[in-house]
Design a protein around this motif. Structure first.
Motif, PDB file in Angstrom:
ATOM      1  N   ARG A  19     -12.667  16.261  22.010  1.00  0.00           N
ATOM      2  CA  ARG A  19     -11.847  16.964  22.798  1.00  0.00           C
ATOM      3  C   ARG A  19     -12.665  18.319  23.520  1.00  0.00           C
ATOM      4  O   ARG A  19     -12.364  18.748  24.698  1.00  0.00           O
ATOM      5  CB  ARG A  19     -10.888  17.670  21.738  1.00  0.00           C
ATOM      6  N   GLU A  20     -13.722  18.752  22.624  1.00  0.00           N
ATOM      7  CA  GLU A  20     -14.342  19.812  23.341  1.00  0.00           C
ATOM      8  C   GLU A  20     -15.705  19.560  24.082  1.00  0.00           C
ATOM      9  O   GLU A  20     -16.062  20.466  24.652  1.00  0.00           O
ATOM     10  CB  GLU A  20     -14.964  20.840  22.078  1.00  0.00           C
TER      11      GLU A  20
ATOM     12  N   GLU B  41     -12.100  16.449  17.391  1.00  0.00           N
ATOM     13  CA  GLU B  41     -12.440  17.586  17.771  1.00  0.00           C
ATOM     14  C   GLU B  41     -13.800  17.455  18.774  1.00  0.00           C
ATOM     15  O   GLU B  41     -13.799  18.230  19.975  1.00  0.00           O
ATOM     16  CB  GLU B  41     -12.638  18.565  16.811  1.00  0.00           C
TER      17      GLU B  41
ATOM     18  N   THR C 165      -9.028  13.440  25.555  1.00  0.00           N
ATOM     19  CA  THR C 165      -7.885  13.065  24.843  1.00  0.00           C
ATOM     20  C   THR C 165      -7.810  11.674  25.001  1.00  0.00           C
ATOM     21  O   THR C 165      -8.373  11.008  25.993  1.00  0.00           O
ATOM     22  CB  THR C 165      -6.616  13.744  25.668  1.00  0.00           C
TER      23      THR C 165
ATOM     24  N   ALA D  64     -10.824  13.481  12.030  1.00  0.00           N
ATOM     25  CA  ALA D  64     -10.608  14.654  12.673  1.00  0.00           C
ATOM     26  C   ALA D  64     -11.557  15.385  13.331  1.00  0.00           C
ATOM     27  O   ALA D  64     -11.542  15.772  14.526  1.00  0.00           O
ATOM     28  CB  ALA D  64      -9.556  15.509  11.671  1.00  0.00           C
ATOM     29  N   LYS D  65     -12.798  15.694  12.698  1.00  0.00           N
ATOM     30  CA  LYS D  65     -13.873  16.397  13.070  1.00  0.00           C
ATOM     31  C   LYS D  65     -14.296  15.573  14.489  1.00  0.00           C
ATOM     32  O   LYS D  65     -14.685  16.455  15.180  1.00  0.00           O
ATOM     33  CB  LYS D  65     -14.847  16.464  12.131  1.00  0.00           C
ATOM     34  N   ASP D  66     -14.402  14.267  14.488  1.00  0.00           N
ATOM     35  CA  ASP D  66     -15.149  13.463  15.474  1.00  0.00           C
ATOM     36  C   ASP D  66     -13.951  13.736  16.692  1.00  0.00           C
ATOM     37  O   ASP D  66     -14.641  14.040  17.946  1.00  0.00           O
ATOM     38  CB  ASP D  66     -15.171  11.991  15.196  1.00  0.00           C
TER      39      ASP D  66
END
Ligand code: BGP
Length: 462
Positions: A286-287, A283, A259, A279-281
């Motif tokens: 985040r993961e 994510e 985050t 947004a994909k990056d």
């Protein structure tokens, strides 16, 4: 003091180094140029006494005997890095000679009971990528992930503990704010962009590494110190808060929790420094987070409110906070760094309270001293009592933190054999062993015997 300290029996005792600072053989063995090789070619006068990255302790050739020295010192772990441009000279093609070298190096460590912790990036950007903007070009994130994946394919059966970066903030600020690394330009916005791409590269690398193997542990190494403010005045508190956001939570939240600190995001937005994100990056970030942390600790960060009130947009971090020289500070005058071992407990506390008491280890701690030859005794041994005192004091606070519940699994000193240090060349020496650069002869310093006995006592004592 030392006999009272208690560390777990399986604690990792070791030293840390990096490929670019120790390997040598930079222009052979199939390696292509990294940015340090190239910068030295372009501007040798920038390097202390014109000593460039080709002048090292030649570990590429001498690793076997160095690993034996580690064994003799009772070390049970060691961290170094892989040279990206040796393994993948053009970023795509595997250099078999490099694979043979690293496999034998790691196997030699394992055979001698030295647990390897291997780092991927220690300030050594390939020149072919630097020509395209290095960390400021998002393309680097996929190249880095490919390099990380290749490392696990080639060495994942031998090495179980990996770290993505050493002190990611350092290549960012030294390249784009403080002119210690190439391209040595001052541009706050580029610095933030380089930082963001580094974070994305960390996450993409973890994803790619985990796709290859699940029996490895992946962490990252941060230079971490809580920020100490001058006073409780409103201005100093605000300066401390911003210094903490830019220097600590920036990388730590992103790399460990996936985050971004909202306070930092707002600040960057307000000063038009926020990079564009996808947004994909986000994510992926985040993961794919670090499972453990290496903490490099040399000196605390002390700050105060800036002397001039900022008007308009910030162009440097110093617009938000300035360094504060605490009147009671104790200094290492050679490196110009404050010695403050108490911070080890504050670091432990930060990790316990804000980062779920995640596993961590001290991945660098040490004292660089100039002209150590003047401390030679009649047998030619450097009597580095100051280093012994430094280690002992830091270990004292670390043992207290562990007794209080810190999830710390090891302690590594910077460094094993005196090594090359970027623009500082060989000015300040940190090693347990000194090196004669003419003959490559290593000579143990008094601290190496102190450490050997301390480790033995911890492993075998009552
Ligand atoms: C750390 C780096 C190392 C090493 C060490 C000592 O920040 O990870 O690469 O150089 O500091 O600092 P210096 O060599 O600048 O004295």
């Amino acid at each position: 003091m030392s006999n009272k300290m208690k560390f777990p029996k399986d604690f990792l005792w070791g030293a840390a180094a990096s490929a670019p600072q120790t390997e040598g053989s930079n222009l052979s063995g199939g390696k292509s140029l990294n940015t340090w090789d190239k910068w030295f070619e372009l501007s040798p006068e920038r390097f202390d006494q014109n000593v460039g990255p080709q002048t090292t302790s030649d570990v590429y050739k001498l690793y076997k005997e160095d690993v034996q020295r580690m064994r003799d010192m009772n070390l049970n772990s060691y961290r170094t890095s892989i040279s990206w441009t040796r393994l993948l000279p053009d970023g795509k093609t595997l250099n078999q000679e490099a694979v043979t070298y690293y496999r034998d190096y790691f196997q030699t460590m394992i055979d001698k009971g030295i647990h390897p912790i291997i780092n991927l990036f220690h300030f050594d950007m390939p020149w072919w990528m630097m020509e395209k903007g290095g960390w400021t070009n998002a393309e680097v994130t996929d190249h880095f992930a490919f390099y990380a994946q290749t490392c696990i394919e080639e060495f994942g059966d031998l090495v179980k503990d990996w770290t993505t970066f050493n002190e990611p903030i350092v290549h960012v600020e030294c390249s784009y704010l403080y002119e210690f690394h190439y391209p040595a330009i001052v541009d706050f916005k580029l610095a933030i962009l380089a930082g963001y791409n580094t974070i994305l590269a960390h996450a993409k690398a973890i994803k790619a590494m985990r796709n290859v193997r699940s029996d490895i542990r992946i962490g990252t190494i941060l230079n971490l110190t809580p920020v100490y403010g001058r006073s409780d005045s409103e201005d100093d508190i605000q300066a401390t808060r911003i210094a903490n956001a830019l220097n600590i939570t920036s990388f730590m939240d992103a790399m460990v929790k996936g985050t971004f600190d909202p306070f930092m995001v707002n600040l960057l937005k307000e000063h038009e420094l926020l990079p564009e994100t996808d947004a994909k990056d986000l994510e992926i970030i985040r993961e794919n987070t670090a499972e453990f942390l290496g903490v490099n600790y040399y000196q605390p960060r002390r700050v105060q409110a800036p002397s001039k009130k900022l008007v308009g947009l910030a162009t440097m971090p110093e617009d938000f906070y300035e360094a504060y020289a605490w009147p009671e500070r104790r200094m290492n005058p050679y490196r110009g760094w404050e010695i403050y071992p108490e911070a080890i407990k504050d670091i432990a506390n930060l990790i316990t309270t804000k980062y779920d008491n995640m596993p961590w280890y001290v991945s660098e701690n040490g004292m660089g001293v100039a002209d150590e030859a003047r401390f030679k005794d009649e047998d030619g041994m450097i009597q580095d009592a100051y280093r012994i005192e430094f280690v002992e004091e830091h270990l004292h606070y670390l043992s207290e933190a562990i007794a209080d519940g810190a999830n710390c699994f090891g302690y590594h000193m910077w460094t094993f054999v005196d090594c090359w240090s970027w623009l500082n060349g060989y000015r300040n020496r940190y090693g347990f062993y000194s090196v004669d650069l003419e003959t490559q002869k290593r000579t143990p310093k008094a601290s190496s015997f102190w450490m050997r006995d301390f480790i033995q006592f911890q492993q075998e004592g009552e």
